[in-house]
Write a protein that holds these residues in place. Structure first.
Motif, PDB file in Angstrom:
ATOM      1  N   CYS A 176       0.728  -1.103  -0.174  1.00 48.79           N
ATOM      2  CA  CYS A 176       0.147  -0.304   0.153  1.00 48.79           C
ATOM      3  C   CYS A 176       0.928   1.297  -0.056  1.00 48.79           C
ATOM      4  N   ASN A 214      -7.986   2.974  -2.001  1.00 52.44           N
ATOM      5  CA  ASN A 214      -8.137   4.538  -1.182  1.00 52.44           C
ATOM      6  C   ASN A 214      -7.611   6.153  -2.103  1.00 52.44           C
ATOM      7  N   ALA A 232      -4.269  -5.210  -0.004  1.00 55.08           N
ATOM      8  CA  ALA A 232      -4.195  -3.484   0.685  1.00 55.08           C
ATOM      9  C   ALA A 232      -4.633  -2.140  -0.755  1.00 55.08           C
ATOM     10  N   PHE A 250      -5.135   2.482  12.040  1.00 57.63           N
ATOM     11  CA  PHE A 250      -6.567   1.505  11.992  1.00 57.63           C
ATOM     12  C   PHE A 250      -6.608   0.110  10.618  1.00 57.63           C
ATOM     13  N   CYS A 251      -5.121   0.569  10.121  1.00 53.74           N
ATOM     14  CA  CYS A 251      -5.312  -0.931   9.112  1.00 53.74           C
ATOM     15  C   CYS A 251      -6.323  -2.215   9.298  1.00 53.74           C
ATOM     16  N   LYS A 284     -10.055   8.502   4.476  1.00 57.10           N
ATOM     17  CA  LYS A 284      -9.420   8.027   5.287  1.00 57.10           C
ATOM     18  C   LYS A 284      -9.076   9.822   6.543  1.00 57.10           C
ATOM     19  N   ARG A 324       1.156  -5.194   4.263  1.00 57.48           N
ATOM     20  CA  ARG A 324       1.407  -4.429   3.970  1.00 57.48           C
ATOM     21  C   ARG A 324       2.496  -3.115   4.562  1.00 57.48           C
ATOM     22  N   VAL A 351      -5.503  -4.581   7.227  1.00 61.52           N
ATOM     23  CA  VAL A 351      -4.676  -5.870   6.831  1.00 61.52           C
ATOM     24  C   VAL A 351      -3.491  -6.307   7.012  1.00 61.52           C
ATOM     25  N   LEU A 357      -0.377   3.914   1.534  1.00 63.68           N
ATOM     26  CA  LEU A 357      -0.740   5.286   3.035  1.00 63.68           C
ATOM     27  C   LEU A 357       0.154   4.212   4.020  1.00 63.68           C
ATOM     28  N   ARG A 358      -0.019   4.180   5.495  1.00 65.06           N
ATOM     29  CA  ARG A 358       0.136   3.913   6.655  1.00 65.06           C
ATOM     30  C   ARG A 358      -0.750   4.198   7.657  1.00 65.06           C
ATOM     31  N   CYS A 359      -2.233   3.702   7.432  1.00 66.02           N
ATOM     32  CA  CYS A 359      -3.394   4.251   8.202  1.00 66.02           C
ATOM     33  C   CYS A 359      -3.345   3.181   9.514  1.00 66.02           C
TER      34      CYS A 359
HETATM   35  S1  SF4 Z   1      -6.728   0.955   5.578  1.00 70.53           S
HETATM   36 FE1  SF4 Z   1      -6.259   0.506   3.316  1.00 70.53          FE
HETATM   37  S2  SF4 Z   1      -5.297   2.673   2.669  1.00 70.53           S
HETATM   38 FE2  SF4 Z   1      -5.081   1.921   4.600  1.00 70.53          FE
HETATM   39  S3  SF4 Z   1      -2.945   1.221   4.938  1.00 70.53           S
HETATM   40 FE3  SF4 Z   1      -4.361   0.091   5.255  1.00 70.53          FE
HETATM   41  S4  SF4 Z   1      -4.766  -0.686   2.996  1.00 70.53           S
HETATM   42 FE4  SF4 Z   1      -4.066   1.092   2.854  1.00 70.53          FE
END
Ligand code: SF4
Length: 262
Positions: A60, A138, A109, A66-67, A165, A73, A69, A62-64
């Motif tokens: 991915c 995203n 991701a 709350f992710c 996000k 990732r 995945v 991004l580094r959310c």
């Molecule tokens: S929530 Fe989605 S956009 Fe954000 S880091 Fe995880 S996979 Fe990437």
């Protein structure tokens, strides 16, 4: 083997340095894409959307915090296996036929990494017996590359779900690690999809008051309304769910949420 080295955080920790998500997308593509092949971590049929055959992509931009995945990732060089568009389509078709369902999806991701792969796969789907393909994204690369939205809009079976996000540039950086300047990219992606005539809707975690303030939710909704009022009516509002990977990433980021409040 290429690695997203010290330039980019694997996951967010207090004091992180914000990054350019388009540059991280390119760096990650060096790892997860080879020509029109790209890495996946698994294919299976989860219960969402009334059951849907899903390919889970690796890597991915991004580094959310709350992710949910898989850790692919954060460490894409350690996980996943390459699939051509044809092989990914056959994997999706195999599990869909076994489960007797006629809808397909790519999810976390970030499925838009590897444009040649994705467009090749969508062409296979378009020519197939399947009814619907849901593309979850995203929106970063759809904002950075307006041709991408136009290409996706050519496929009439594709419906895109753009997951926003945050509602302000500051919150975007805090939650994703990306530079505040890149906050605009997913909104630009939405404009590009709209202008291209694509089928899509927008999702955001705006139903979670622990995570999105009233002011931030208002800012996000006003921003969407300024693009098109229908985007607000169709907004899918979600809450953060306590998946194990989410809890671990929140812990690394130093964020505590009260789960009993939900
Ligand atoms: S929530 Fe989605 S956009 Fe954000 S880091 Fe995880 S996979 Fe990437």
């Amino acid at each position: 083997m290429a690695k997203p080295s010290g330039d980019y955080p694997r996951y967010l920790q207090p004091g992180f340095t914000p990054f350019d998500p388009v540059a991280l997308a390119g760096r990650t593509e060096e790892i997860v894409c080879r020509g029109d092949r790209r890495k996946y971590t698994k294919f299976y049929c989860p219960g969402v959307y009334g059951r849907i055959a899903t390919g889970y992509t690796c890597g991915c931009c991004l580094r959310c915090i709350f992710c949910w995945v898989h850790w692919s990732r954060d460490f894409p060089e350690k996980h996943g296996y390459f699939r051509s568009p044809e092989e990914a389509f056959y994997d999706l078709r195999r599990i869909a036929r076994k489960a007797r369902i006629n809808q397909l999806r790519l999810s976390g991701a970030e499925p838009t990494l590897g444009k040649a792969h994705l467009l090749g796969l969508l062409q296979k789907v378009e020519n197939s017996e399947f009814r619907l393909f849901i593309l979850e994204t995203n929106g970063i690369l759809l904002g950075a590359d307006s041709d991408y939205a136009r290409q996706i809009a050519r496929f009439k079976k594709v419906h895109t779900r753009v997951a926003l996000k945050a509602g302000t540039p500051q919150a975007f950086t805090r939650k994703t690690g990306a530079e505040p300047e890149s906050f605009e990219l997913p909104f630009r992606g939405i404009v590009n999809l709209l202008e291209a005539g694509a089928s899509f809707h927008v999702a955001a975690m705006t139903a979670d008051a622990r995570f999105v303030t009233r002011e931030e939710r208002k800012a996000l909704i006003e921003r969407l309304a300024s693009i098109h009022p229908a985007l607000v009516g169709n907004l899918e509002e979600e809450v953060v769910s306590p998946y194990p990977n989410t809890l671990e990433r929140l812990r690394h980021a130093g964020v505590r949420l009260q789960w009993s409040e939900q």
